[in-house]
Write a protein that holds these residues in place. Structure first.
Motif, mmCIF file in Angstrom:
data_model
loop_
_atom_site.group_PDB
_atom_site.id
_atom_site.type_symbol
_atom_site.label_atom_id
_atom_site.label_comp_id
_atom_site.label_asym_id
_atom_site.label_seq_id
_atom_site.Cartn_x
_atom_site.Cartn_y
_atom_site.Cartn_z
ATOM 1 N N VAL A 170 0.812 -1.224 0.000
ATOM 2 C CA VAL A 170 0.000 0.000 0.000
ATOM 3 C C VAL A 170 0.847 1.278 0.000
ATOM 4 C CG1 VAL A 170 -2.043 -1.076 1.043
ATOM 5 C CG2 VAL A 170 -0.382 0.062 2.507
ATOM 6 N N GLY A 171 2.057 1.212 0.529
ATOM 7 C CA GLY A 171 2.922 2.395 0.488
ATOM 8 C C GLY A 171 3.305 2.745 -0.939
ATOM 9 N N ILE A 172 3.616 1.707 -1.696
ATOM 10 C CA ILE A 172 3.966 1.898 -3.110
ATOM 11 C C ILE A 172 2.758 2.441 -3.883
ATOM 12 C CG2 ILE A 172 4.497 0.604 -5.227
ATOM 13 C CD1 ILE A 172 6.209 -1.243 -3.234
ATOM 14 N N ILE A 173 1.587 1.865 -3.629
ATOM 15 C CA ILE A 173 0.403 2.302 -4.377
ATOM 16 C C ILE A 173 0.001 3.724 -3.995
ATOM 17 C CG2 ILE A 173 -2.055 1.855 -4.817
ATOM 18 C CD1 ILE A 173 -1.398 -1.140 -4.703
ATOM 19 N N THR A 174 0.080 4.089 -2.697
ATOM 20 C CA THR A 174 -0.269 5.468 -2.344
ATOM 21 C C THR A 174 0.751 6.459 -2.916
ATOM 22 O OG1 THR A 174 0.722 5.152 -0.153
ATOM 23 C CG2 THR A 174 -1.657 5.001 -0.282
ATOM 24 N N THR A 175 1.992 6.030 -3.049
ATOM 25 C CA THR A 175 2.998 6.867 -3.717
ATOM 26 C C THR A 175 2.609 7.060 -5.188
ATOM 27 O OG1 THR A 175 4.727 6.079 -2.230
ATOM 28 C CG2 THR A 175 5.462 7.047 -4.309
ATOM 29 N N ALA A 176 2.152 5.987 -5.801
ATOM 30 C CA ALA A 176 1.717 6.067 -7.199
ATOM 31 C C ALA A 176 0.461 6.928 -7.342
ATOM 32 C CB ALA A 176 1.458 4.664 -7.750
ATOM 33 N N ILE A 177 -0.434 6.853 -6.355
ATOM 34 C CA ILE A 177 -1.649 7.680 -6.399
ATOM 35 C C ILE A 177 -1.258 9.157 -6.366
ATOM 36 C CG2 ILE A 177 -3.712 8.375 -5.097
ATOM 37 C CD1 ILE A 177 -3.881 5.403 -4.114
ATOM 38 N N ILE A 232 8.376 4.187 -5.446
ATOM 39 C CA ILE A 232 8.696 3.586 -4.152
ATOM 40 C C ILE A 232 8.867 4.703 -3.129
ATOM 41 C CG2 ILE A 232 10.448 2.266 -2.898
ATOM 42 C CD1 ILE A 232 11.017 0.882 -5.672
ATOM 43 N N PRO A 233 8.148 4.625 -2.015
ATOM 44 C CA PRO A 233 8.274 5.699 -1.022
ATOM 45 C C PRO A 233 9.671 5.737 -0.395
ATOM 46 C CG PRO A 233 6.892 3.919 -0.178
ATOM 47 C CD PRO A 233 7.192 3.587 -1.604
ATOM 48 N N GLY A 234 10.118 6.928 -0.051
ATOM 49 C CA GLY A 234 11.441 7.090 0.565
ATOM 50 C C GLY A 234 11.605 6.234 1.808
ATOM 51 N N GLY A 235 10.507 6.024 2.520
ATOM 52 C CA GLY A 235 10.546 5.232 3.748
ATOM 53 C C GLY A 235 11.017 3.805 3.512
ATOM 54 N N ALA A 236 10.739 3.241 2.350
ATOM 55 C CA ALA A 236 11.169 1.866 2.049
ATOM 56 C C ALA A 236 12.696 1.798 2.008
ATOM 57 C CB ALA A 236 10.565 1.397 0.728
ATOM 58 N N TYR A 237 13.312 2.783 1.379
ATOM 59 C CA TYR A 237 14.787 2.833 1.332
ATOM 60 C C TYR A 237 15.359 3.009 2.734
ATOM 61 C CZ TYR A 237 14.262 3.496 -3.729
ATOM 62 O OH TYR A 237 13.945 3.335 -5.050
ATOM 63 N N ARG A 238 14.728 3.918 3.498
ATOM 64 C CA ARG A 238 15.226 4.175 4.857
ATOM 65 C C ARG A 238 15.087 2.928 5.734
ATOM 66 N NH1 ARG A 238 12.757 9.123 3.824
ATOM 67 N NH2 ARG A 238 10.857 8.569 4.940
ATOM 68 N N ASN A 239 13.950 2.232 5.605
ATOM 69 C CA ASN A 239 13.748 1.010 6.406
ATOM 70 C C ASN A 239 14.822 -0.029 6.095
ATOM 71 O OD1 ASN A 239 11.471 1.976 7.711
ATOM 72 N ND2 ASN A 239 10.040 1.070 6.241
ATOM 73 N N LEU A 240 15.111 -0.226 4.819
ATOM 74 C CA LEU A 240 16.136 -1.204 4.416
ATOM 75 C C LEU A 240 17.492 -0.809 4.961
ATOM 76 C CD1 LEU A 240 15.956 -2.334 0.683
ATOM 77 C CD2 LEU A 240 15.495 -3.655 2.761
ATOM 78 N N GLN A 241 17.806 0.468 4.799
ATOM 79 C CA GLN A 241 19.115 0.948 5.224
ATOM 80 C C GLN A 241 19.276 0.824 6.739
ATOM 81 O OE1 GLN A 241 19.950 5.008 4.189
ATOM 82 N NE2 GLN A 241 22.158 4.645 4.171
ATOM 83 N N TYR A 242 18.205 1.119 7.455
ATOM 84 C CA TYR A 242 18.240 1.064 8.917
ATOM 85 C C TYR A 242 18.537 -0.354 9.396
ATOM 86 C CZ TYR A 242 16.691 1.280 13.749
ATOM 87 O OH TYR A 242 16.637 1.188 15.115
ATOM 88 N N LEU A 243 17.954 -1.350 8.724
ATOM 89 C CA LEU A 243 18.121 -2.742 9.171
ATOM 90 C C LEU A 243 19.483 -3.300 8.786
ATOM 91 C CD1 LEU A 243 14.520 -3.950 8.377
ATOM 92 C CD2 LEU A 243 15.518 -3.673 10.644
#
Ligand code: CO
Ligand code: CO
Ligand code: CO
Length: 314
Positions: free
Chosen positions: A147-154, A235-246
């Motif tokens: 849903v993050g990807i789709i709301t980014t696309a919306i 792709i929302p910026g948060g997805a990159y940040r989440n990956l990087q954080y982990l």
């Protein structure tokens, strides 16, 4: 954290809500959540926000009792009907959950914000927390990702009507049935999937439980349009940040593509429940979820590990 033996769950386990024991039969569960609009339609925004706020109550194995609105609204620049619609959406969702909307508070703000503080009830012996997953538990996820990807696309006007509907229906869906099945199957741990994505919330769960985990990419449900949109770079910026954080906590099979990694880290709004279910009960729990018309996908398992590592296999 306050030292009071009746505070059963505070802020130390990355849990979704605080739990306070009143007596042997009853504990109160409290949570608060609010955010800026994720969709343009105010009524739909209200539905989604309330479903999201209630989700933290369900994730603890509790039932919601009372909710209070928290509102920021630009009274001078937006028509009051917008606020009325947001609140109507919230009220309708609270009603669907069988809880009571009992007031709230509004302030003048530069951009709209809406959320709710929710109080629930639970038997203190039946509280489900984020900690408690054990090696051998199956991991079950009750809503698909994306849903993050789709709301980014919306927001970029790149999502079609079908993608919009799929994401909105999912975000507005209560986790009530998933929580009911959970309480009937003696789960060890649970959290809802929100801003840190599947990987972030799984990481919190295994950190709190002192375990590791292995998940299987091909078993993880993803909304149909999300992968295609992600491949287009939506792709929302948060997805990159989440990956990087982990970072080092993630171990990937070598043939897993970057786009799939980002989907697993996609920030969700009002996402599903992630449960750690005793291995021998997993199939029955998954079947009960599907019978309740909820996703019941076994996506992996909890493993014995000194470090809270997540292995992602095909
Ligand atoms: Co939560
Ligand atoms: Co929350
Ligand atoms: Co007031």
């Amino acid at each position: 954290m306050a030292e009071d033996p009746n505070l059963l769950v505070g802020s130390s386990t990355y849990d979704d809500a605080a739990v306070y024991r009143l007596n042997d039969e009853t504990a109160i569960v409290q949570t608060v959540d609010y955010f800026t609009p994720v969709v343009d339609d105010p009524y739909t925004f209200g539905l989604i926000t309330a479903a999201n706020a209630l989700s933290d109550i369900y994730a603890m194995g509790a039932r919601p009792l009372l909710a209070l609105n928290i509102v920021g609204f630009p009274c001078k620049t937006l028509p009051l009907e917008v606020l009325t619609e947001i609140l109507k959406g919230g009220a309708d969702k609270i009603k669907e959950a069988g809880a009571l909307l009992a007031g709230g508070h509004t302030i003048d703000d530069n951009e709209p914000k809406y959320g709710l503080a929710v109080t629930g009830l639970v038997n203190p012996n039946r509280v489900v927390t984020n900690a408690g997953a054990e090696p051998g538990d199956a991991l079950i996820l009750t809503k698909p990702l994306g849903v993050g990807i789709i709301t980014t696309a919306i927001k970029g006007e790149m999502a079609d009507e079908a993608a919009y509907r799929a994401a909105v229906d999912l975000m507005a869906a209560l986790n009530d049935r998933a929580a009911r099945v959970m309480s009937e199957h003696g789960v060890h741990a649970c959290t809802d999937i929100t801003g840190f994505g599947l990987l972030g919330h799984l990481s919190e769960m295994i950190t709190a439980g002192g375990t590791g985990s292995r998940i299987f990419l091909d078993q993880i449900p993803v909304l149909a349009p999300a992968r295609r949109l992600a491949e287009m770079g939506l792709i929302p910026g948060g997805a990159y940040r989440n990956l990087q954080y982990l970072g080092e906590k993630l171990h990937w099979d070598k043939d897993i593509e970057e786009v799939d990694k980002l989907i697993l880290a996609d920030p969700q709004t009002s996402g599903g429940l992630l449960m750690a279910v005793p291995g021998e009960k997993a199939e029955a729990a998954a079947a009960a979820l599907r019978a309740a018309e909820v996703n019941g996908d076994i996506i992996g398992e909890v493993t014995a590990s000194e470090e809270p590592l997540i292995y992602v296999a095909r």
